[in-house]
Write an enzyme that holds these catalytic residues in place. Structure first.
Site, PDB file in Angstrom:
ATOM      1  N   GLU A  18       0.794  -1.168  -0.062  1.00  0.00           N
ATOM      2  CA  GLU A  18      -0.012  -0.064  -0.019  1.00  0.00           C
ATOM      3  C   GLU A  18       0.982   1.104   0.150  1.00  0.00           C
ATOM      4  O   GLU A  18       1.782   1.228   0.569  1.00  0.00           O
ATOM      5  CB  GLU A  18      -0.741   0.089   1.091  1.00  0.00           C
ATOM      6  CG  GLU A  18      -1.924   1.077   1.341  1.00  0.00           C
ATOM      7  CD  GLU A  18      -2.543   1.436   2.555  1.00  0.00           C
ATOM      8  OE1 GLU A  18      -3.429   0.356   2.816  1.00  0.00           O
ATOM      9  OE2 GLU A  18      -2.138   2.143   3.382  1.00  0.00           O
ATOM     10  N   TYR A  50      -6.755   7.081  -0.203  1.00  0.00           N
ATOM     11  CA  TYR A  50      -7.301   8.264  -0.690  1.00  0.00           C
ATOM     12  C   TYR A  50      -7.318   9.084   0.694  1.00  0.00           C
ATOM     13  O   TYR A  50      -7.570   8.904   1.799  1.00  0.00           O
ATOM     14  CB  TYR A  50      -8.568   8.006  -0.761  1.00  0.00           C
ATOM     15  CG  TYR A  50      -9.429   9.156  -1.708  1.00  0.00           C
ATOM     16  CD1 TYR A  50      -9.470   9.365  -2.904  1.00  0.00           C
ATOM     17  CD2 TYR A  50     -10.019  10.138  -0.850  1.00  0.00           C
ATOM     18  CE1 TYR A  50      -9.981  10.694  -3.486  1.00  0.00           C
ATOM     19  CE2 TYR A  50     -10.619  11.325  -0.984  1.00  0.00           C
ATOM     20  CZ  TYR A  50     -10.435  11.631  -2.659  1.00  0.00           C
ATOM     21  OH  TYR A  50     -11.016  12.618  -2.967  1.00  0.00           O
ATOM     22  N   ARG A 124     -14.971   3.827   4.871  1.00  0.00           N
ATOM     23  CA  ARG A 124     -15.960   4.938   5.306  1.00  0.00           C
ATOM     24  C   ARG A 124     -14.901   6.207   5.257  1.00  0.00           C
ATOM     25  O   ARG A 124     -15.460   7.305   4.851  1.00  0.00           O
ATOM     26  CB  ARG A 124     -16.499   4.630   6.614  1.00  0.00           C
ATOM     27  CG  ARG A 124     -17.529   5.931   7.294  1.00  0.00           C
ATOM     28  CD  ARG A 124     -17.728   5.856   8.611  1.00  0.00           C
ATOM     29  NE  ARG A 124     -16.424   6.129   9.152  1.00  0.00           N
ATOM     30  CZ  ARG A 124     -16.509   6.180  10.606  1.00  0.00           C
ATOM     31  NH1 ARG A 124     -17.727   5.997  11.319  1.00  0.00           N
ATOM     32  NH2 ARG A 124     -15.356   6.326  11.316  1.00  0.00           N
ATOM     33  N   GLY A 125     -13.635   5.991   5.811  1.00  0.00           N
ATOM     34  CA  GLY A 125     -12.761   7.133   5.969  1.00  0.00           C
ATOM     35  C   GLY A 125     -13.091   7.717   7.555  1.00  0.00           C
ATOM     36  O   GLY A 125     -14.045   7.303   8.077  1.00  0.00           O
ATOM     37  N   ASP A 126     -12.314   8.295   7.911  1.00  0.00           N
ATOM     38  CA  ASP A 126     -12.112   8.805   9.142  1.00  0.00           C
ATOM     39  C   ASP A 126     -12.944  10.165   9.162  1.00  0.00           C
ATOM     40  O   ASP A 126     -12.810  11.035   8.042  1.00  0.00           O
ATOM     41  CB  ASP A 126     -10.673   9.055   9.675  1.00  0.00           C
ATOM     42  CG  ASP A 126     -10.227   7.602  10.381  1.00  0.00           C
ATOM     43  OD1 ASP A 126     -11.220   6.771  10.986  1.00  0.00           O
ATOM     44  OD2 ASP A 126      -9.122   7.408  10.170  1.00  0.00           O
ATOM     45  N   TYR A 179     -10.696  -5.100  11.518  1.00  0.00           N
ATOM     46  CA  TYR A 179      -9.763  -4.561  12.528  1.00  0.00           C
ATOM     47  C   TYR A 179      -9.761  -5.726  13.595  1.00  0.00           C
ATOM     48  O   TYR A 179     -10.429  -6.042  14.341  1.00  0.00           O
ATOM     49  CB  TYR A 179     -10.382  -3.281  13.167  1.00  0.00           C
ATOM     50  CG  TYR A 179     -10.716  -2.295  12.191  1.00  0.00           C
ATOM     51  CD1 TYR A 179      -9.773  -1.221  11.970  1.00  0.00           C
ATOM     52  CD2 TYR A 179     -11.796  -2.404  11.448  1.00  0.00           C
ATOM     53  CE1 TYR A 179      -9.974  -0.227  11.077  1.00  0.00           C
ATOM     54  CE2 TYR A 179     -11.938  -1.420  10.458  1.00  0.00           C
ATOM     55  CZ  TYR A 179     -11.122  -0.512  10.171  1.00  0.00           C
ATOM     56  OH  TYR A 179     -11.329   0.590   9.242  1.00  0.00           O
ATOM     57  N   HIS A 183     -12.397  -1.991  15.682  1.00  0.00           N
ATOM     58  CA  HIS A 183     -12.539  -0.636  15.199  1.00  0.00           C
ATOM     59  C   HIS A 183     -12.756   0.199  16.488  1.00  0.00           C
ATOM     60  O   HIS A 183     -13.725  -0.260  17.129  1.00  0.00           O
ATOM     61  CB  HIS A 183     -13.621  -0.496  14.293  1.00  0.00           C
ATOM     62  CG  HIS A 183     -13.755   1.011  13.806  1.00  0.00           C
ATOM     63  ND1 HIS A 183     -14.439   2.045  14.448  1.00  0.00           N
ATOM     64  CD2 HIS A 183     -12.803   1.779  12.722  1.00  0.00           C
ATOM     65  CE1 HIS A 183     -14.227   3.217  13.650  1.00  0.00           C
ATOM     66  NE2 HIS A 183     -13.224   3.029  12.617  1.00  0.00           N
ATOM     67  N   GLN A 246       6.946   6.051  16.364  1.00  0.00           N
ATOM     68  CA  GLN A 246       6.087   5.306  16.081  1.00  0.00           C
ATOM     69  C   GLN A 246       5.659   4.470  17.046  1.00  0.00           C
ATOM     70  O   GLN A 246       4.698   3.694  16.919  1.00  0.00           O
ATOM     71  CB  GLN A 246       6.347   4.286  14.739  1.00  0.00           C
ATOM     72  CG  GLN A 246       6.613   5.258  13.339  1.00  0.00           C
ATOM     73  CD  GLN A 246       7.073   4.238  12.309  1.00  0.00           C
ATOM     74  OE1 GLN A 246       7.377   3.065  12.334  1.00  0.00           O
ATOM     75  NE2 GLN A 246       7.282   4.859  11.059  1.00  0.00           N
TER      76      GLN A 246
HETATM   77  P1  FAD Z   1     -17.168   1.091   8.675  1.00  0.00           P
HETATM   78  O1  FAD Z   1     -17.117  -0.321   8.088  1.00  0.00           O
HETATM   79  O2  FAD Z   1     -18.136   1.798   7.992  1.00  0.00           O
HETATM   80  O3  FAD Z   1     -17.226   0.948  10.266  1.00  0.00           O
HETATM   81  C1  FAD Z   1     -17.005   2.127  10.970  1.00  0.00           C
HETATM   82  C2  FAD Z   1     -17.460   2.007  12.257  1.00  0.00           C
HETATM   83  O4  FAD Z   1     -18.973   1.978  12.434  1.00  0.00           O
HETATM   84  C3  FAD Z   1     -17.045   0.590  12.938  1.00  0.00           C
HETATM   85  O5  FAD Z   1     -17.158   0.656  14.244  1.00  0.00           O
HETATM   86  C4  FAD Z   1     -18.331  -0.224  12.513  1.00  0.00           C
HETATM   87  O6  FAD Z   1     -18.532  -1.306  13.516  1.00  0.00           O
HETATM   88  C5  FAD Z   1     -19.496   0.539  12.715  1.00  0.00           C
HETATM   89  N1  FAD Z   1     -20.486   0.485  11.702  1.00  0.00           N
HETATM   90  C6  FAD Z   1     -20.363   0.012  10.550  1.00  0.00           C
HETATM   91  N2  FAD Z   1     -21.606  -0.274   9.776  1.00  0.00           N
HETATM   92  C7  FAD Z   1     -22.433   0.339  10.734  1.00  0.00           C
HETATM   93  C8  FAD Z   1     -23.830   0.573  10.650  1.00  0.00           C
HETATM   94  N3  FAD Z   1     -24.825   0.172   9.537  1.00  0.00           N
HETATM   95  N4  FAD Z   1     -24.513   1.229  11.690  1.00  0.00           N
HETATM   96  C9  FAD Z   1     -23.875   1.409  12.915  1.00  0.00           C
HETATM   97  N5  FAD Z   1     -22.551   1.305  13.001  1.00  0.00           N
HETATM   98  C10 FAD Z   1     -21.717   0.564  11.887  1.00  0.00           C
HETATM   99  N6  FAD Z   1      -8.947   5.881   5.825  1.00  0.00           N
HETATM  100  C11 FAD Z   1      -8.978   7.002   4.755  1.00  0.00           C
HETATM  101  O7  FAD Z   1      -9.542   7.842   4.808  1.00  0.00           O
HETATM  102  N7  FAD Z   1      -8.320   6.673   3.460  1.00  0.00           N
HETATM  103  C12 FAD Z   1      -7.550   5.313   3.266  1.00  0.00           C
HETATM  104  O8  FAD Z   1      -7.179   5.035   1.878  1.00  0.00           O
HETATM  105  C13 FAD Z   1      -7.703   4.393   4.092  1.00  0.00           C
HETATM  106  N8  FAD Z   1      -7.460   3.076   3.733  1.00  0.00           N
HETATM  107  C14 FAD Z   1      -7.575   2.127   4.727  1.00  0.00           C
HETATM  108  C15 FAD Z   1      -7.141   0.871   4.552  1.00  0.00           C
HETATM  109  C16 FAD Z   1      -7.434  -0.289   5.454  1.00  0.00           C
HETATM  110  C17 FAD Z   1      -6.753  -1.552   5.056  1.00  0.00           C
HETATM  111  C18 FAD Z   1      -7.749   0.202   6.670  1.00  0.00           C
HETATM  112  C19 FAD Z   1      -8.012  -0.888   7.658  1.00  0.00           C
HETATM  113  C20 FAD Z   1      -8.264   1.252   7.064  1.00  0.00           C
HETATM  114  C21 FAD Z   1      -8.043   2.285   6.229  1.00  0.00           C
HETATM  115  N9  FAD Z   1      -8.671   3.708   6.239  1.00  0.00           N
HETATM  116  C22 FAD Z   1      -8.502   4.813   5.260  1.00  0.00           C
HETATM  117  C23 FAD Z   1      -9.276   4.068   7.660  1.00  0.00           C
HETATM  118  C24 FAD Z   1     -10.669   3.926   7.676  1.00  0.00           C
HETATM  119  O9  FAD Z   1     -11.484   4.710   6.869  1.00  0.00           O
HETATM  120  C25 FAD Z   1     -11.209   4.145   9.272  1.00  0.00           C
HETATM  121  O10 FAD Z   1     -10.780   3.050   9.917  1.00  0.00           O
HETATM  122  C26 FAD Z   1     -12.739   4.523   9.463  1.00  0.00           C
HETATM  123  O11 FAD Z   1     -12.738   5.030  10.875  1.00  0.00           O
HETATM  124  C27 FAD Z   1     -13.366   3.252   9.354  1.00  0.00           C
HETATM  125  O12 FAD Z   1     -13.414   2.742   7.837  1.00  0.00           O
HETATM  126  P2  FAD Z   1     -14.325   1.437   7.717  1.00  0.00           P
HETATM  127  O13 FAD Z   1     -14.551   1.394   6.198  1.00  0.00           O
HETATM  128  O14 FAD Z   1     -13.834   0.432   8.324  1.00  0.00           O
HETATM  129  O15 FAD Z   1     -15.964   1.834   8.269  1.00  0.00           O
END
Ligand code: FAD
Length: 317
Positions: A18, A50, A124-126, A179, A183, A246
């Site tokens: 990555e 992204y 989803r993104g942070d 995670y 998460h 780190q």
């Molecule tokens: P989700 O799957 O939507 O989950 C987020 C939280 O909400 C979790 O606690 C989950 O349990 C909860 N949740 C999920 N669905 C629901 C629902 N329907 N109702 C209630 N709660 C729910 N970030 C970036 O900005 N850019 C990147 O390029 C990037 N790359 C990443 C690559 C990897 C491999 C990983 C592990 C993370 C990356 N991230 C990136 C960080 C990621 O965007 C964050 O960790 C973010 O907080 C959660 O994203 P997610 O897709 O896991 O979210």
């Protein structure tokens, strides 16, 4: 080629990386300089992260502060296209919900399809730094599952405009994040797993994990996933710890523990050079154990540390 096909065709764990887009204003050469040394290990795919906008305040004449939106690391899609063109290797753009309306997401996915990109990692993104928690864009996707559903719909030829009845279906292979140490927003591991299962049921075909330094956490997580009927490949994400800062930054940012035996070795180090050596050694041991367990792929968060990644890959592949 779809990653799921690559993973199922390979008899041994694959190697993948990555990378981050360079800071705005830097040339793409820094990307090539990071990938070139790793090409000998034939990466199965290269993920490109992204990075959404941030807000800063700029002081203007008269002393007032102007809120300005900046994107420090643009270029994800262009970098994917450049990587595929230069190395003939699959590039996987990360797509996030934050900052996009559903229509903007749809248009971005059309761009990706036209570029010949077969795989996307749907996230989803942070939250942005000025917001205490994640706020979806008005008319955008709120969770990764909503994004997965949108891509799955497009894969079925269902676009946002319901009058488009003969739209060409896209054909993306969708990956999602998971995670092993939960998460940070999830109340507990089981609720997090249920949300992961929902992403898979909505069309995600593979999972990439957050970084971890304790393989037991990954193995336990995979076992839990299987017990909860999540049967897609779960690709372990690995980060080589390369600097003193780190030791506290990674657990804070990525919510991953540094196991005590590793920490005890790190504690003995006097400088970043020594830390890097311990970090590489630890990652080699982690990687060898994961390969022995026949994981689908070892995915390295290079973060610009291709030299360290190369040293690990040399010992493992
Ligand atoms: P989700 O799957 O939507 O989950 C987020 C939280 O909400 C979790 O606690 C989950 O349990 C909860 N949740 C999920 N669905 C629901 C629902 N329907 N109702 C209630 N709660 C729910 N970030 C970036 O900005 N850019 C990147 O390029 C990037 N790359 C990443 C690559 C990897 C491999 C990983 C592990 C993370 C990356 N991230 C990136 C960080 C990621 O965007 C964050 O960790 C973010 O907080 C959660 O994203 P997610 O897709 O896991 O979210």
């Amino acid at each position: 080629m779809k990653l799921t096909q690559k993973l199922s065709e390979s008899k041994k764990p694959l190697f993948s990386i990555e990378i981050l887009p360079p800071l705005k204003g830097k040339s793409i050469q820094s990307i090539y300089d990071g990938i070139d040394p790793l090409m000998e290990f034939k990466p199965a795919f290269v993920d490109v992260t992204y990075h959404r906008e941030e807000y800063i305040y700029k002081k203007r004449a008269g002393g007032y502060l102007e809120k300005v939106s900046i994107r420090k690391r643009p270029g994800t899609v262009g970098i994917c296209a450049a990587i595929m063109n230069k190395y003939n290797v699959d590039a996987v753009p990360h797509i996030i919900c934050g900052g996009f309306t559903k229509e903007e997401t749809e248009n971005a996915l059309i761009d990706l399809q036209f570029l010949g990109i077969d795989n996307v990692l749907a996230l989803r993104g942070d939250s942005i730094k000025t917001e205490p928690s994640f706020v979806p864009e008005l008319g955008g996707n709120a969770y990764a599952i909503d994004l997965v559903k949108q891509i799955t719909d497009m894969n079925k030829g269902k676009y946002m405009d319901e009058d488009m009845t003969d739209a060409a279906p896209t054909d993306f292979c969708i990956g999602v994040a998971a995670y092993p140490e939960k998460h940070f927003e999830a109340p507990n591991m089981i609720s997090d797993l249920k949300n992961l299962k929902a992403k898979v049921d909505a069309g995600a075909e593979y999972v990439v994990t957050q970084m971890f330094f304790d393989n037991k956490k990954y193995f336990d997580f995979v076992k839990l996933c299987r017990e909860h009927n999540i049967h897609v490949p779960i690709i372990p994400g690995l980060k080589i710890l390369t600097g003193m800062k780190q030791i506290t930054a990674l657990p804070k940012i990525f919510q991953c523990d540094i196991p005590q035996p590793f920490y005890e070795e790190l504690e003995k180090c006097k400088d970043d050079k020594a830390i890097k050596e311990v970090g590489i050694k630890w990652c080699i041991e982690q990687s060898k154990e994961l390969v022995k367990a026949n994981v689908p792929c070892l995915h390295f968060y290079t973060m610009g540390t291709s030299e360290a990644t190369k040293r690990v890959a040399k010992e493992v592949f």
